[in-house]
Design an enzyme around this catalytic site. Structure first.
Site, PDB file in Angstrom:
ATOM      1  CD  GLU A  83      -7.456   4.684  -8.694  1.00 33.87           C
ATOM      2  OE1 GLU A  83      -7.103   4.611  -9.841  1.00 33.87           O
ATOM      3  OE2 GLU A  83      -6.317   4.773  -8.426  1.00 33.87           O
ATOM      4  CB  CYS A 118      -6.379  -2.344  -0.388  1.00 34.84           C
ATOM      5  SG  CYS A 118      -4.899  -0.700  -0.074  1.00 34.84           S
ATOM      6  CB  CYS A 127      -2.418  11.644   0.615  1.00 32.14           C
ATOM      7  SG  CYS A 127      -1.741  10.743   1.719  1.00 32.14           S
ATOM      8  CB  CYS A 131       6.193   9.169   0.926  1.00 34.78           C
ATOM      9  SG  CYS A 131       5.161   9.525   3.000  1.00 34.78           S
ATOM     10  CB  CYS A 190       3.445   7.516  -2.333  1.00 42.17           C
ATOM     11  SG  CYS A 190       2.197   6.931  -2.878  1.00 42.17           S
ATOM     12  CD  GLU A 213      -1.959   8.669   8.410  1.00 46.69           C
ATOM     13  OE1 GLU A 213      -2.030   7.380   8.983  1.00 46.69           O
ATOM     14  OE2 GLU A 213      -0.550   7.847   7.715  1.00 46.69           O
ATOM     15  CB  SER A 216       4.090   3.694   5.875  1.00 45.00           C
ATOM     16  OG  SER A 216       2.348   2.725   5.540  1.00 45.00           O
ATOM     17  CG  LEU A 217      10.351   1.017   9.666  1.00 43.20           C
ATOM     18  CD1 LEU A 217       9.833   2.615  10.409  1.00 43.20           C
ATOM     19  CD2 LEU A 217      10.803   0.172   9.896  1.00 43.20           C
ATOM     20  CG  ASN A 228       4.681  -2.046  -6.200  1.00 46.26           C
ATOM     21  OD1 ASN A 228       5.158  -3.035  -7.097  1.00 46.26           O
ATOM     22  ND2 ASN A 228       3.750  -1.986  -5.659  1.00 46.26           N
ATOM     23  CB  CYS A 258       2.133  -1.404  -1.384  1.00 44.05           C
ATOM     24  SG  CYS A 258       2.610  -0.525  -0.753  1.00 44.05           S
TER      25      CYS A 258
END
Length: 407
Positions: free
Chosen positions: A121, A134, A141, A145, A148, A206, A259-260, A336, A379
């Protein structure tokens, strides 16, 4: 009302077109590689430099995807190139348009070797003064996370340079962003000469686990005689692959985002599990050493706001202390939601209080307005249905990526 357009794939397949073997594309090749490819089909040595420059201009300045349109070259040469090489766009499976003008494309790429076709996407976010694309770097991935949606899809494979660039070319096609092309009627686009003004490597995957392919694609995207995207308008986002952060600044020269999402190792180990391998101390040191870091080239730290998880004023104080001395901007991202997620978005009052504290400490701390939520384009919401990689394969892959610096 949200609109969803499904491309007529049957009509596409009905058009006769020979498909060269996978890997014979000219998209994503450096100029020396393109010269070698032309030499392999018999283009005379004395013509190669001229032909490479012509093709480069047609592909990246004019946005041509059919050799027949390269009218400053002889017909027999165009036919020979069409027989040997491919410059077609990725297949658009669907295009979704949000109520806020955000567009999301589901793109399909062909199989490589014994694999299957895969889908990713790509999202376009228009604003009055900019249009941000984006871009995805992987199918799926490896990082899992916990907040996510993309992380629930195991890695299938890395995207190749032509597949990364293909996302930009598709978007510029669809938005009328090449010369003599018209934007779609009623589209929300920025008030600028270009429709795609910024690129963020923040889609699926990543980027620093696919370093060489991402580097090659971004260097072509920023080449002045082609797509000519300013490196100041290209941002690469990483979850914290510390060994490759310095190389990003040195070899690509783009802007950096981290991405903290947490300021303590114990919490970040849960939210961003790569932290177990590269803890905060190592990550922050890599950020301090980022080439070219200055007030004019700040690092963006992404911080998703999770209710009762990381949104206290104590967290805000620790965040300021953690980043002390680093030229930085802190993007606060309201969480989100996605189907099956275990988190809730922080209350708006909490987010504003958190932002006020950060701002008073001297850091720009914008609250990112959620975009494209109604089409799962915001996001952390991107995902495709391509087959997942097994856990043992993923662990072996991660070890290989570090050993070989992402090559």
């Amino acid at each position: 009302m949200s609109a969803v357009e499904t491309i007529d794939l049957d009509a596409q397949r009905a058009r006769p077109r020979r498909k060269p073997a996978v890997g014979n594309t000219l998209i994503g090749l450096s100029k020396p590689e393109m010269a070698e490819a032309l030499s392999s089909i018999g283009v005379p040595d004395k013509q190669i430099r001229m032909r490479v420059n012509q093709i480069w201009n047609w592909l990246y300045v004019r946005g041509i995807s059919d050799f027949a349109e390269m009218t400053n070259m002889a017909k027999d040469l165009r036919a020979k190139m069409a027989e040997a090489f491919d410059i077609a766009r990725p297949e658009i499976v669907t295009e979704q348009i949000s109520t806020d003008g955000t567009r999301k494309w589901l793109l399909r790429f062909p199989a490589h070797g014994a694999g299957r076709p895969v889908e990713i996407e790509t999202v376009y976010i228009p604003e009055e003064d900019r249009g941000t694309l984006c871009i995805s770097s992987q199918v799926g991935c490896t990082l899992t996370c916990s907040f996510c949606h993309t992380g629930t899809q195991r890695l299938v494979r890395n995207l190749r340079p032509e597949e990364i660039l293909g996302q930009l070319l598709v978007a510029r096609d669809a938005l009328g962003d090449f010369p003599n092309r018209d934007a779609p009627n009623g589209a929300f686009i920025p008030e600028s000469d270009r429709k795609v003004t910024n690129i963020v490597m923040m889609g699926m995957g990543e980027p620093l686990y696919n370093f060489e392919h991402v580097k090659k694609a971004l260097l072509i995207a920023s080449a002045e005689d082609g797509l000519s995207m300013s490196k100041r308008r290209i941002t690469l986002s990483t979850s914290g692959v510390s060994p490759e952060i310095y190389r990003t600044g040195e070899e690509i020269g783009c802007m950096l985002a981290i991405s903290l999402h947490a300021v303590r190792d114990d919490l970040r180990n849960i939210l961003v599990p790569i932290n177990k391998k590269y803890p905060l101390e190592q990550l922050i040191k890599a950020c301090r050493d980022y080439p070219g870091l200055s007030n004019a080239r700040r690092i963006t730290f992404e911080y998703v706001m999770l209710k009762d998880v990381n949104d206290s004023l104590e967290d805000a104080r620790d965040l300021v202390n953690l980043l002390k001395g680093i030229p930085a901007k802190i993007n606060l991202i309201p969480f989100n939601p996605w189907p099956g997620s275990n988190y809730q978005c922080s209350d708006w009052e909490t987010i504003e209080r958190f932002a006020d504290f950060i701002n008073q400490a001297g850091y720009a701390s914008p609250i990112r307005t959620p975009r494209g939520r109604d089409i799962l384009a915001a996001c952390g919401q991107l995902k495709s249905e391509s087959e997942r990689m097994r856990k043992t394969e993923r662990m072996a892959y991660e070890a290989m990526m570090i050993a070989n610096h992402g090559d």
